[in-house]
Design a protein around this motif. Structure first.
Motif, PDB file in Angstrom:
ATOM      1  N   VAL A 106     133.589  29.529   1.225  1.00 30.76           N
ATOM      2  CA  VAL A 106     132.741  28.848   0.233  1.00 30.76           C
ATOM      3  C   VAL A 106     133.630  27.913  -0.596  1.00 30.76           C
ATOM      4  O   VAL A 106     134.846  28.081  -0.649  1.00 30.76           O
ATOM      5  CB  VAL A 106     132.042  29.839  -0.725  1.00 30.76           C
ATOM      6  N   ASN A 107     132.983  26.959  -1.236  1.00 29.05           N
ATOM      7  CA  ASN A 107     133.705  26.135  -2.206  1.00 29.05           C
ATOM      8  C   ASN A 107     133.974  26.957  -3.448  1.00 29.05           C
ATOM      9  O   ASN A 107     133.110  27.708  -3.896  1.00 29.05           O
ATOM     10  CB  ASN A 107     132.862  24.910  -2.593  1.00 29.05           C
TER      11      ASN A 107
ATOM     12  N   ILE B 227     130.512  30.004 -10.367  1.00 27.55           N
ATOM     13  CA  ILE B 227     131.648  29.539  -9.569  1.00 27.55           C
ATOM     14  C   ILE B 227     132.345  30.732  -8.917  1.00 27.55           C
ATOM     15  O   ILE B 227     132.649  31.722  -9.573  1.00 27.55           O
ATOM     16  CB  ILE B 227     132.683  28.831 -10.473  1.00 27.55           C
ATOM     17  N   TYR B 228     132.581  30.608  -7.612  1.00 25.84           N
ATOM     18  CA  TYR B 228     133.495  31.543  -6.959  1.00 25.84           C
ATOM     19  C   TYR B 228     134.916  31.107  -7.245  1.00 25.84           C
ATOM     20  O   TYR B 228     135.207  29.907  -7.326  1.00 25.84           O
ATOM     21  CB  TYR B 228     133.270  31.531  -5.436  1.00 25.84           C
ATOM     22  N   PHE B 229     135.802  32.048  -7.437  1.00 23.16           N
ATOM     23  CA  PHE B 229     137.198  31.666  -7.646  1.00 23.16           C
ATOM     24  C   PHE B 229     138.143  32.736  -7.132  1.00 23.16           C
ATOM     25  O   PHE B 229     137.764  33.896  -6.964  1.00 23.16           O
ATOM     26  CB  PHE B 229     137.473  31.350  -9.123  1.00 23.16           C
ATOM     27  N   GLU B 230     139.349  32.268  -6.865  1.00 23.15           N
ATOM     28  CA  GLU B 230     140.407  33.188  -6.436  1.00 23.15           C
ATOM     29  C   GLU B 230     140.846  33.969  -7.672  1.00 23.15           C
ATOM     30  O   GLU B 230     141.221  33.374  -8.678  1.00 23.15           O
ATOM     31  CB  GLU B 230     141.560  32.355  -5.865  1.00 23.15           C
ATOM     32  N   CYS B 231     140.797  35.296  -7.597  1.00 20.26           N
ATOM     33  CA  CYS B 231     141.141  36.113  -8.760  1.00 20.26           C
ATOM     34  C   CYS B 231     142.567  35.804  -9.220  1.00 20.26           C
ATOM     35  O   CYS B 231     143.439  35.521  -8.399  1.00 20.26           O
ATOM     36  CB  CYS B 231     141.038  37.594  -8.422  1.00 20.26           C
ATOM     37  N   VAL B 232     142.769  35.857 -10.539  1.00 19.12           N
ATOM     38  CA  VAL B 232     144.089  35.552 -11.100  1.00 19.12           C
ATOM     39  C   VAL B 232     145.052  36.707 -10.840  1.00 19.12           C
ATOM     40  O   VAL B 232     144.709  37.872 -11.023  1.00 19.12           O
ATOM     41  CB  VAL B 232     143.971  35.291 -12.617  1.00 19.12           C
ATOM     42  N   ASP B 233     146.246  36.353 -10.398  1.00 20.65           N
ATOM     43  CA  ASP B 233     147.301  37.337 -10.192  1.00 20.65           C
ATOM     44  C   ASP B 233     148.410  37.048 -11.213  1.00 20.65           C
ATOM     45  O   ASP B 233     149.223  36.142 -11.000  1.00 20.65           O
ATOM     46  CB  ASP B 233     147.833  37.218  -8.759  1.00 20.65           C
ATOM     47  N   PRO B 234     148.425  37.786 -12.329  1.00 27.54           N
ATOM     48  CA  PRO B 234     149.370  37.460 -13.410  1.00 27.54           C
ATOM     49  C   PRO B 234     150.828  37.518 -12.963  1.00 27.54           C
ATOM     50  O   PRO B 234     151.686  36.875 -13.579  1.00 27.54           O
ATOM     51  CB  PRO B 234     149.091  38.541 -14.463  1.00 27.54           C
TER      52      PRO B 234
ATOM     53  N   ARG C 160     135.979  34.242   1.571  1.00 29.06           N
ATOM     54  CA  ARG C 160     135.437  35.492   1.012  1.00 29.06           C
ATOM     55  C   ARG C 160     136.076  35.830  -0.350  1.00 29.06           C
ATOM     56  O   ARG C 160     136.688  36.895  -0.505  1.00 29.06           O
ATOM     57  CB  ARG C 160     135.641  36.655   1.984  1.00 29.06           C
ATOM     58  N   PRO C 161     135.956  34.949  -1.342  1.00 31.59           N
ATOM     59  CA  PRO C 161     136.582  35.231  -2.647  1.00 31.59           C
ATOM     60  C   PRO C 161     135.973  36.472  -3.298  1.00 31.59           C
ATOM     61  O   PRO C 161     134.779  36.727  -3.154  1.00 31.59           O
ATOM     62  CB  PRO C 161     136.273  33.976  -3.465  1.00 31.59           C
ATOM     63  N   ARG C 162     136.808  37.220  -3.989  1.00 29.96           N
ATOM     64  CA  ARG C 162     136.349  38.442  -4.656  1.00 29.96           C
ATOM     65  C   ARG C 162     135.783  38.147  -6.038  1.00 29.96           C
ATOM     66  O   ARG C 162     135.033  38.947  -6.582  1.00 29.96           O
ATOM     67  CB  ARG C 162     137.523  39.405  -4.838  1.00 29.96           C
ATOM     68  N   CYS C 163     136.222  37.045  -6.663  1.00 30.83           N
ATOM     69  CA  CYS C 163     135.837  36.801  -8.062  1.00 30.83           C
ATOM     70  C   CYS C 163     134.767  35.734  -8.160  1.00 30.83           C
ATOM     71  O   CYS C 163     134.755  34.757  -7.408  1.00 30.83           O
ATOM     72  CB  CYS C 163     137.062  36.399  -8.878  1.00 30.83           C
ATOM     73  N   PHE C 164     133.879  35.953  -9.116  1.00 30.48           N
ATOM     74  CA  PHE C 164     132.753  35.049  -9.352  1.00 30.48           C
ATOM     75  C   PHE C 164     132.503  34.991 -10.845  1.00 30.48           C
ATOM     76  O   PHE C 164     132.578  36.003 -11.532  1.00 30.48           O
ATOM     77  CB  PHE C 164     131.503  35.577  -8.628  1.00 30.48           C
ATOM     78  N   LYS C 165     132.248  33.778 -11.343  1.00 31.40           N
ATOM     79  CA  LYS C 165     131.910  33.638 -12.769  1.00 31.40           C
ATOM     80  C   LYS C 165     130.460  33.215 -12.881  1.00 31.40           C
ATOM     81  O   LYS C 165     130.046  32.231 -12.285  1.00 31.40           O
ATOM     82  CB  LYS C 165     132.812  32.590 -13.422  1.00 31.40           C
ATOM     83  N   GLN C 166     129.705  33.986 -13.665  1.00 36.85           N
ATOM     84  CA  GLN C 166     128.265  33.704 -13.789  1.00 36.85           C
ATOM     85  C   GLN C 166     127.994  32.502 -14.675  1.00 36.85           C
ATOM     86  O   GLN C 166     128.794  32.179 -15.531  1.00 36.85           O
ATOM     87  CB  GLN C 166     127.559  34.924 -14.360  1.00 36.85           C
TER      88      GLN C 166
END
Lengths: 180, 255
Positions: A34-35, A152-159, A174-180
């Motif tokens: 996905v984008n 938005i789907y996004f790549e989860c942040v890895d600190p 298949r991104p794990r993170c999504f912002k509503q």
């Protein structure tokens, strides 16, 4: 027969459960590409480097404000110019304070408050031209863990990979993170 | 040479810091101490007494700074989306988003509480408040989500924070920052149309006095009788007079 059905039921349930776990966020995890947005990282050494440099020309100014007899001109994402405005007929561009990722500042009793990307920092300018950092409130601006915008789907942040200094559009698998 | 000047000036900064704590604050409309920076209509940080309020795109972030050596973040207040600016007035914070003006009561400075919001057309919207009237500019632009191409100055009666209402809407070209001062004047940066000077003796009926069309005006700040304008090519400073602005200086902006 009944045993078979129970086994199938258990098998199906565990499959469903594993799917729920995989989702990990509020939206269902997409099954393919996905984008989305991907974080841009920078090392702490660079992202958290606050310094004073000599006065320089003002290019693309952001906001202006006053403190005592000083005029402050912000440069979005870079820091601010400090201008001695004791004589407004002859303002004197004194120095530039470099604050990566800065968008705004405020001052009280000689203490500057500024965002350094998503952290809020407070500091004083020393008479020797240096900076003494007072406090760094990590992710006080609350923008650090997700990209701007909604749905938005996004790549989860890895600190462990550093400081998030921006986001870029990417095709994500298949991104794990999504912002509503 | 540079180092010496810088050192001297910085020493002055700290001396002034101490001295000015004795000087009476002149920010009548700002409920802030005189020893605090003061921003304009585009600010996203503001200090009111012992609290710093910052806004990000969705929330108010209050920080207790009564002990400057140990700032303490307080509970974040979620507002909505598209939050851009914050302006303190009396015991209130006026917060501009790209679709509404929100008013938060800070009688308890640790817990901003929403009293009302005033829905307006979508667009970038700096705000200033004077004598119970809020002045909001709404403009279109790339990042402003303004689908209606609306460019206006809205004047909103905010005397009762629970019952705010629009009293006047004035069409403009592409308005940005704005400021009040210089003897009951309102200055509005109208982009390519220049700096507009309105007489707001009657806030419900502003009269356009003068247009300073030679500037592409982006932001304006007024402190006492000094007006500071960010134009496209310089930061201009003027002395307010009864009639017009007297140019004092220009710090050039490199293009």
């Amino acid at each position: 027969m009944i045993l078979n059905r129970i086994i199938i039921l258990i098998f199906c349930s565990s499959f469903l459960l594993s799917c729920v776990e995989d989702d990990g966020s509020r939206a269902s995890r997409p099954s393919g590409s996905v984008n989305g947005m991907s974080p841009i990282y920078q090392s702490e050494e660079i992202a958290y480097q606050i310094s004073v440099s000599e006065a320089k020309d003002i290019v693309n100014p952001g906001k202006i404000f006053t403190y005592q007899n000083f005029l402050i001109v912000t440069i979005i994402n870079e820091g601010f110019h400090l201008i001695d405005n004791t004589n407004p007929s002859n303002p004197n561009n004194m120095l530039f304070v470099n604050i990566p990722g800065n968008t705004d500042i405020a001052v009280k009793d000689g203490v500057f408050f500024a965002n350094n990307y998503n952290d809020m920092i407070s500091f004083k300018l020393e008479s020797n031209g240096g900076i003494s950092l007072i406090e760094r409130l990590s992710d006080a601006m609350q923008n650090g863990l997700a990209p701007p915008g909604n749905n938005i789907y996004f790549e989860c942040v890895d600190p462990s990979r550093g400081v998030v200094v921006g986001w870029e559009s990417r095709i994500l698998n298949r991104p794990r993170c999504f912002k509503q | 040479m540079f180092q010496t000047i810088k050192t001297n000036l910085l020493s002055c900064l700290f001396l002034l810091t101490f001295l000015s704590s004795c000087i009476e604050s002149n920010f009548n409309d700002f409920n802030v101490g005189g020893n605090t920076s003061s921003g304009g209509s585009l600010a996203s940080f503001t200090i009111v007494n012992n609290h710093l309020y910052a806004v990000n795109s969705t929330s108010i972030i209050p920080i207790d700074i009564s002990d400057l050596a140990k700032p303490e973040p307080l509970e974040i207040v979620t507002i909505g989306t598209g939050i851009e600016t914050i302006f303190p007035y009396k015991d209130q914070l006026f917060i501009g988003s790209n679709s509404a003006l929100f008013i938060y009561d800070i009688s308890d400075p640790e817990v901003p509480v929403r009293t009302t919001f005033f829905q307006h057309a979508t667009g970038c919207d700096p705000v200033v408040v004077k004598d119970d009237y809020a002045y909001v500019t709404i403009r279109d632009g790339v990042s402003c989500n303004n689908f209606f191409r609306l460019n206006v100055l809205d004047i909103i009666n905010v005397a009762d924070p629970f019952n705010t209402f629009l009293v006047r809407e004035i069409p403009l070209t592409n308005p940005r920052g704005l400021a009040t001062g210089c003897n009951d004047k309102l200055f509005v940066c109208d982009g390519p149309s220049g700096l507009l000077q309105f007489d707001i003796t009657d806030p419900e009926d502003p009269v356009l006095d003068t247009t300073y069309a030679q500037f592409t005006a982006n932001d304006v700040l007024i402190r006492d009788d000094l007006l500071i304008l960010t134009g496209a090519d310089g930061i201009y400073q003027f002395r307010c007079t009864d009639e017009e602005l007297l140019l004092l200086s220009n710090v050039p902006i490199s293009l």
